[in-house]
Design a protein around this motif. Structure first.
Motif, PDB file in Angstrom:
ATOM      1  N   THR A  52      -0.302 -12.865   1.748  1.00 14.21           N
ATOM      2  CA  THR A  52      -0.864 -11.786   2.561  1.00 14.21           C
ATOM      3  C   THR A  52      -1.913 -11.046   1.748  1.00 14.21           C
ATOM      4  O   THR A  52      -1.804 -10.975   0.514  1.00 14.21           O
ATOM      5  CB  THR A  52       0.263 -10.824   3.011  1.00 14.21           C
ATOM      6  OG1 THR A  52      -0.257  -9.870   3.913  1.00 14.21           O
ATOM      7  CG2 THR A  52       0.894 -10.114   1.842  1.00 14.21           C
ATOM      8  N   PRO A  53      -2.971 -10.533   2.368  1.00 11.63           N
ATOM      9  CA  PRO A  53      -3.982  -9.795   1.608  1.00 11.63           C
ATOM     10  C   PRO A  53      -3.351  -8.651   0.819  1.00 11.63           C
ATOM     11  O   PRO A  53      -2.388  -8.021   1.268  1.00 11.63           O
ATOM     12  CB  PRO A  53      -4.922  -9.268   2.704  1.00 11.63           C
ATOM     13  CG  PRO A  53      -4.759 -10.225   3.836  1.00 11.63           C
ATOM     14  CD  PRO A  53      -3.324 -10.641   3.802  1.00 11.63           C
ATOM     15  N   GLN A  54      -3.896  -8.374  -0.354  1.00 11.93           N
ATOM     16  CA  GLN A  54      -3.275  -7.405  -1.257  1.00 11.93           C
ATOM     17  C   GLN A  54      -3.174  -6.008  -0.638  1.00 11.93           C
ATOM     18  O   GLN A  54      -2.130  -5.345  -0.721  1.00 11.93           O
ATOM     19  CB  GLN A  54      -4.065  -7.340  -2.565  1.00 11.93           C
ATOM     20  CG  GLN A  54      -3.356  -6.591  -3.658  1.00 11.93           C
ATOM     21  CD  GLN A  54      -4.045  -6.776  -4.996  1.00 11.93           C
ATOM     22  OE1 GLN A  54      -5.009  -6.084  -5.302  1.00 11.93           O
ATOM     23  NE2 GLN A  54      -3.559  -7.707  -5.795  1.00 11.93           N
ATOM     24  N   GLY A  55      -4.239  -5.556   0.005  1.00 15.39           N
ATOM     25  CA  GLY A  55      -4.195  -4.247   0.645  1.00 15.39           C
ATOM     26  C   GLY A  55      -3.205  -4.199   1.790  1.00 15.39           C
ATOM     27  O   GLY A  55      -2.541  -3.180   2.017  1.00 15.39           O
ATOM     28  N   THR A  56      -3.093  -5.311   2.521  1.00 15.43           N
ATOM     29  CA  THR A  56      -2.127  -5.388   3.612  1.00 15.43           C
ATOM     30  C   THR A  56      -0.705  -5.322   3.082  1.00 15.43           C
ATOM     31  O   THR A  56       0.157  -4.635   3.644  1.00 15.43           O
ATOM     32  CB  THR A  56      -2.331  -6.686   4.417  1.00 15.43           C
ATOM     33  OG1 THR A  56      -3.651  -6.695   4.961  1.00 15.43           O
ATOM     34  CG2 THR A  56      -1.322  -6.803   5.539  1.00 15.43           C
ATOM     35  N   LEU A  57      -0.440  -6.021   1.968  1.00 17.38           N
ATOM     36  CA  LEU A  57       0.887  -5.977   1.364  1.00 17.38           C
ATOM     37  C   LEU A  57       1.234  -4.557   0.941  1.00 17.38           C
ATOM     38  O   LEU A  57       2.344  -4.070   1.194  1.00 17.38           O
ATOM     39  CB  LEU A  57       0.951  -6.922   0.160  1.00 17.38           C
ATOM     40  CG  LEU A  57       2.259  -6.912  -0.624  1.00 17.38           C
ATOM     41  CD1 LEU A  57       3.425  -7.361   0.258  1.00 17.38           C
ATOM     42  CD2 LEU A  57       2.153  -7.795  -1.865  1.00 17.38           C
ATOM     43  N   ALA A  58       0.286  -3.875   0.310  1.00 22.08           N
ATOM     44  CA  ALA A  58       0.518  -2.498  -0.117  1.00 22.08           C
ATOM     45  C   ALA A  58       0.845  -1.606   1.076  1.00 22.08           C
ATOM     46  O   ALA A  58       1.783  -0.798   1.031  1.00 22.08           O
ATOM     47  CB  ALA A  58      -0.709  -1.971  -0.859  1.00 22.08           C
ATOM     48  N   GLU A  59       0.096  -1.751   2.159  1.00 25.65           N
ATOM     49  CA  GLU A  59       0.321  -0.904   3.322  1.00 25.65           C
ATOM     50  C   GLU A  59       1.607  -1.270   4.052  1.00 25.65           C
ATOM     51  O   GLU A  59       2.292  -0.399   4.613  1.00 25.65           O
ATOM     52  CB  GLU A  59      -0.873  -0.989   4.277  1.00 25.65           C
ATOM     53  CG  GLU A  59      -0.784  -0.097   5.508  1.00 25.65           C
ATOM     54  CD  GLU A  59      -0.729   1.389   5.199  1.00 25.65           C
ATOM     55  OE1 GLU A  59      -0.452   2.183   6.128  1.00 25.65           O
ATOM     56  OE2 GLU A  59      -0.949   1.785   4.028  1.00 25.65           O
ATOM     57  N   ARG A  60       1.987  -2.543   4.041  1.00 24.94           N
ATOM     58  CA  ARG A  60       3.258  -2.941   4.656  1.00 24.94           C
ATOM     59  C   ARG A  60       4.436  -2.303   3.926  1.00 24.94           C
ATOM     60  O   ARG A  60       5.414  -1.864   4.559  1.00 24.94           O
ATOM     61  CB  ARG A  60       3.397  -4.469   4.660  1.00 24.94           C
ATOM     62  CG  ARG A  60       2.477  -5.184   5.638  1.00 24.94           C
ATOM     63  CD  ARG A  60       2.661  -6.708   5.560  1.00 24.94           C
ATOM     64  NE  ARG A  60       3.980  -7.089   6.068  1.00 24.94           N
ATOM     65  CZ  ARG A  60       4.485  -8.315   5.935  1.00 24.94           C
ATOM     66  NH1 ARG A  60       3.793  -9.260   5.294  1.00 24.94           N
ATOM     67  NH2 ARG A  60       5.671  -8.595   6.413  1.00 24.94           N
ATOM     68  N   LEU A  61       4.351  -2.234   2.600  1.00 26.45           N
ATOM     69  CA  LEU A  61       5.402  -1.578   1.818  1.00 26.45           C
ATOM     70  C   LEU A  61       5.425  -0.076   2.090  1.00 26.45           C
ATOM     71  O   LEU A  61       6.480   0.525   2.299  1.00 26.45           O
ATOM     72  CB  LEU A  61       5.192  -1.838   0.328  1.00 26.45           C
ATOM     73  CG  LEU A  61       5.431  -3.271  -0.159  1.00 26.45           C
ATOM     74  CD1 LEU A  61       4.841  -3.464  -1.537  1.00 26.45           C
ATOM     75  CD2 LEU A  61       6.921  -3.594  -0.170  1.00 26.45           C
TER      76      LEU A  61
END
Length: 254
Positions: A99-108
């Motif tokens: 998953t894109p890095q920014g997307t992973l951060a926002e999912r968390l």
């Protein structure tokens, strides 16, 4: 254990069972909860589902759980430093969601904030949104499990893809300073994913280099409030590893 403070890393991870999901902090080898990961490996749990920016290297960080065959599934944004990761994935031994890095951060972050899902432009028009990314290969090299297509929607004139929040059974994080109430201070790049992983865990376990009493940390300097942390253990200074060592040839100007 006294209050939130555990006597050892082994005591801190007690109760994590096989099949648990883990949100793990760190960026590369920076700020990884190495003592907690090592204690988890010694505990012998397996079939773990991991949410982390990356999976360490072959012999350090999450790489030791991976090499021991303890991880069933990984959601990550970067896995390029781990040869065993690539081998297991291509051999059909490991399920992987990239998953894109920014997307992973926002999912968390969304998981910790109680937001079930959100729309983002990252990945629109790619296999991230259209589906078809190999999550798991068969032993014959065929795609056994592929990612499903995701909902997209237009806001204004731009299309966005719906991403779901991440909630994990446990979170493992590393902090430079923590107090016995669980308030944490992170150092430099360790700020990237540790606070977000901590928010996403139902039970968050923090290893800290320096443990102090409540009130010794200036409230304005707290990066993560203790309400997100259920267990804390004093592990002392980390033996920090260099992920990639780059040197110049002898005699050549730098």
């Amino acid at each position: 254990m006294t209050g939130k403070v555990s006597e050892s890393a082994a005591a801190a991870v007690a109760g994590i069972t096989s099949g648990s999901s883990l949100a793990v902090g760190g960026f590369g080898l920076c700020g990884i909860p190495d003592a907690l990961i090592a204690a988890l490996e010694e505990a012998g749990v397996d079939e773990l589902e991991v949410f982390s920016n990356n999976c360490g290297v072959d012999d350090h960080g999450l790489g030791i759980l991976l090499s021991a065959g303890r991880i069933r599934r990984v959601t990550a944004s970067y896995v390029g430093e781990n040869k065993e990761f690539a081998r297991q994935y291509l051999a059909g031994e490991l399920e992987v969601e990239l998953t894109p890095q920014g997307t992973l951060a926002e999912r968390l972050r969304a998981g910790g904030a109680g937001v079930p899902a959100f729309f983002t432009p990252a990945g629109v028009g790619t296999p991230i949104s259209d589906g078809g990314m190999p999550w798991r290969y068969g032993h014959d090299g065929s795609v056994a499990i592929a990612s499903p297509p995701k909902e997209t929607r237009v806001f204004g004139t731009k299309r966005y893809v719906l991403e779901e929040a991440i909630n994990a059974d446990y979170a493992l994080v590393h902090a430079a300073i923590g107090d016995t109430d669980g308030n944490l201070v992170f150092d430099k790049t360790a700020m990237n994913f540790n606070p977000l992983a901590a928010m996403a865990g139902k039970v968050t376990i923090a290893q800290v280099e320096t443990l102090v009493e409540p009130g010794e940390i200036d409230p304005a300097h707290v990066h993560l409030p203790g309400v997100f942390v259920q267990r804390i253990v004093h592990t002392g200074p980390q033996n920090k590893r260099i992920e990639k060592r780059t040197v110049r040839a002898e005699g050549r100007p730098s």
